[in-house]
Design an enzyme around this catalytic site. Structure first.
Site, PDB file in Angstrom:
ATOM      1  N   SER A 156      30.054 112.749 -24.537  1.00  0.00           N
ATOM      2  CA  SER A 156      31.152 111.638 -24.786  1.00  0.00           C
ATOM      3  C   SER A 156      30.457 110.716 -26.022  1.00  0.00           C
ATOM      4  O   SER A 156      30.125 111.236 -27.034  1.00  0.00           O
ATOM      5  CB  SER A 156      31.486 110.920 -23.579  1.00  0.00           C
ATOM      6  OG  SER A 156      32.621 110.206 -23.871  1.00  0.00           O
ATOM      7  N   ASP A 321      38.756 119.127 -20.004  1.00  0.00           N
ATOM      8  CA  ASP A 321      38.501 117.968 -20.910  1.00  0.00           C
ATOM      9  C   ASP A 321      39.797 117.569 -21.544  1.00  0.00           C
ATOM     10  O   ASP A 321      39.899 118.128 -22.631  1.00  0.00           O
ATOM     11  CB  ASP A 321      37.424 117.859 -21.396  1.00  0.00           C
ATOM     12  CG  ASP A 321      36.840 116.357 -22.175  1.00  0.00           C
ATOM     13  OD1 ASP A 321      37.692 115.586 -21.995  1.00  0.00           O
ATOM     14  OD2 ASP A 321      35.738 116.353 -22.436  1.00  0.00           O
ATOM     15  N   HIS A 354      36.793 115.180 -18.360  1.00  0.00           N
ATOM     16  CA  HIS A 354      36.117 114.845 -19.368  1.00  0.00           C
ATOM     17  C   HIS A 354      34.698 114.424 -18.653  1.00  0.00           C
ATOM     18  O   HIS A 354      33.350 114.819 -19.035  1.00  0.00           O
ATOM     19  CB  HIS A 354      36.465 113.368 -19.856  1.00  0.00           C
ATOM     20  CG  HIS A 354      35.472 113.028 -20.889  1.00  0.00           C
ATOM     21  ND1 HIS A 354      35.194 113.555 -22.118  1.00  0.00           N
ATOM     22  CD2 HIS A 354      34.959 111.723 -21.276  1.00  0.00           C
ATOM     23  CE1 HIS A 354      34.434 112.817 -22.762  1.00  0.00           C
ATOM     24  NE2 HIS A 354      34.212 111.631 -21.837  1.00  0.00           N
TER      25      HIS A 354
END
Lengths: 381, 203
Positions: A156, A321, A354
């Site tokens: 991320s 995601d 995610h």
């Protein structure tokens, strides 16, 4: 030592790096000096070639693996991949993870004293960017006597730091692992961040960010921000699987209390987050995300921005995601191909959205292990 | 043995230091070999995560992608060679992928099992069954091969789509190419190996 600790990096004590070098920030502001709190696991080899930098994301900190004491309930946030014999093997590598500038885990940030006033920076802490983070992590690397990381790894927002490292410090890393990331935020991503910020800033306890002076905190707002964020980290499927439309009690109450289990779960997640996270840091880190755009320096051409990079790239994404979908990772890959860089990609089948990058998905961890074993075999000792 | 022969034939067609894309690269053995023998740079494309991990272990750069989705991530003429060994027949739209190959690469190298091979013909003509052999080991219901063809079929497609055949080899399952296979390749060749390019490079 109990069993759970034996399978992990074990007891770990955070350390501090004090820099008296002035850091010129991307915004033009200056930090006259700063401190980074960090943890490390494993041993640096004689050639100082086996260092790995782990970069944390929005809500992470330096406590990435192991335990602080024997009473700690849960290990560091990425303990399932970092430890002896794990994919990021601390028997082979010296693994370092700092809390980023502006964080609330102990590094210089809104909670630490502003040298000018002696009071906590609070909202006066300058806005930092991913490139400022890389610059401060670089100074930490030097402090540790390392000239080149074997790998920089992050998911991320952490993956964005890996990418920035490869562009900004090309001679100082062998491999960049960019996991569940994007080359910049989309309008929708920024929109979610803005709602989170408004939730915090419109809390009556916010006091323009000076809540510490009022012995309070915008806990309601921060909780809302986290609840919103949490929805974007999960997939529709995983929420359906976990909770469906299951109720807390047997029947509908026709009121506004918690009725569906998903409501209770989100409140729990929000509340537990508020206990250990600072609202000013949350505001700041969402801005770090919004501002990240390495291609801005080359008129939007990411491939041109990548030109200086020399690292071996590993770009990983997860099918479920939707925050940073596989298509966003492919934007990075395409730029790397256009720039003729070494890149390997993996799109992992997953259901956890995610958050998948934090899950011990076997094929994902085997990929990481294989890549790192190969990297390790070629390192000078 | 077979793989090594196919490898050495393909290798002999590749210039040193060139940029290569291998479609359906499997465990990356060919690319690792080409990197060693021909100092090539480049990537493999592979759909199976287990194969990707093998590639990583072999030090081969590999992209996890479905070839049926095309080669949209690659720019025109960005590779010297695009290789496709034993993959064409498993594609949903072989003709589209061939066109994509020659969009991103100057030269294409394609290998596939020849359905015109005499043993296949015999199995069809006299056995009345779909051919099963060393090069085509699957039954009709579980085969990954969606679009089997003969040398003649392939060459007809090339002629119709503006693809020029630079070289052709028809070999047996250990990749020997004897006199017979040179004279009547569509009948005696078990595996087809082609080197192709665009008939009109500007197009």
């Amino acid at each position: 030592m109990n069993d759970k600790m034996e399978a992990s990096a074990g007891l770990v004590t955070p350390q501090r790096f004090h820099s008296s070098e002035t850091l010129l920030l991307r915004s033009g502001a200056k930090l006259p000096c700063f401190e980074l709190i960090y943890e490390s696991y494993g041993e640096l080899n004689a050639a100082r070639s086996n260092g790995i930098l782990i970069c944390h994301a929005l809500s992470g900190d330096h406590h990435v693996a192991g335990y602080h004491d024997s009473k700690e309930q849960r290990p560091g946030w990425w303990d399932n991949i970092i430890g002896p014999g794990k994919a990021i093997d601390t028997c082979r590598f010296f693994v370092v993870c700092p809390n980023n500038l502006g964080g609330c885990g102990g590094s210089t940030g809104p909670l630490t004293p502003n040298p000018v006033s002696g009071r906590p920076y609070g909202p006066d802490f300058p806005i930092v960017t991913v490139s400022d983070w890389v610059d401060s992590q670089y100074l930490l690397m030097r402090h540790l006597g390392i000239d080149r990381w074997a790998a920089v790894i992050g998911g991320s927002l952490g993956g964005m730091q890996s990418l920035e490292w490869a562009i900004r410090k090309p001679g100082h890393l062998q491999a960049a692992f960019i996991i569940a990331a994007a080359p910049k935020l989309s309008s929708q991503n920024i929109a979610f961040n803005e709602v989170a910020r408004q939730a915090i800033r419109s809390d009556p306890e916010f006091h323009g960010g000076r809540y510490l002076d009022h012995d309070g905190s915008p806990a309601r707002g921060l909780m809302l921000a986290r609840m919103l964020g949490h929805i974007t980290y999960l997939s529709d499927d995983v929420l359906a699987q976990k909770f469906g439309r299951a109720l807390q009690d047997e029947e509908l109450k026709f009121g506004y209390g918690v009725e569906f289990q998903v409501e209770s779960y989100l409140r729990y997640k929000g509340l537990s987050f508020v206990r250990h996270f600072d609202a000013n840091t949350y505001l700041l880190f969402t801005k770090v995300l919004d501002y990240f755009d390495p291609a801005a320096a080359t008129n939007g051409a990411l491939a041109a921005a990548m030109a200086p990079a020399r690292a071996n790239f590993y770009v990983l994404s997860f099918s479920s995601d939707w925050r940073f979908a596989p298509a966003r990772s492919r934007e990075i890959t395409r730029a790397l191909l256009d720039a003729d860089k070494q890149v390997t990609t993996l799109e992992v089948q997953s259901e956890q959205g995610h958050d998948s990058f934090l899950m011990p998905i076997p094929v994902y961890h085997r990929f990481m292990r294989t890549a790192l074993e190969r990297l390790h075999a070629a390192l000078p000792n | 043995m077979a793989l090594r022969n196919e490898q050495s034939l393909i290798t002999s067609w590749i210039e040193i230091g060139s940029r290569v894309l291998d479609l359906g690269c499997g465990d990356g053995a060919l690319l690792a070999y080409l990197r060693r023998e021909r100092k090539v740079r480049g990537y493999g494309i592979e759909i199976d995560p287990e194969n990707i991990i093998h590639c990583v272990n072999a030090g081969v750069s590999v992209l996890h992608s479905d070839l049926d989705a095309g080669l949209g991530d690659f720019r025109d003429h960005s590779f010297d060679y695009v290789i496709m060994t034993q993959t064409l027949q498993a594609m949903r739209y072989p003709h589209r992928l061939l066109a994509e190959m020659l969009r991103v690469g100057h030269t294409g190298i394609v290998t596939f099992p020849n359905m015109g091979y005499w043993k296949c013909r015999l199995q069809m003509a006299f056995g009345g069954r779909m051919p099963v052999s060393r090069t085509l080991p699957h039954q009709w219901y579980d085969t990954p091969n969606l679009h089997l063809c003969t040398l003649l079929d392939f060459e007809t497609l090339c002629a119709e789509t503006g693809i020029r055949i630079l070289e052709r080899r028809a070999v047996d399952h250990v990749h020997r190419s004897g006199l017979g296979r040179r004279l009547v390749p569509n009948l005696l060749g078990e595996i087809a190996i082609y080197r192709v390019c665009r008939a009109h490079p500007a197009a």
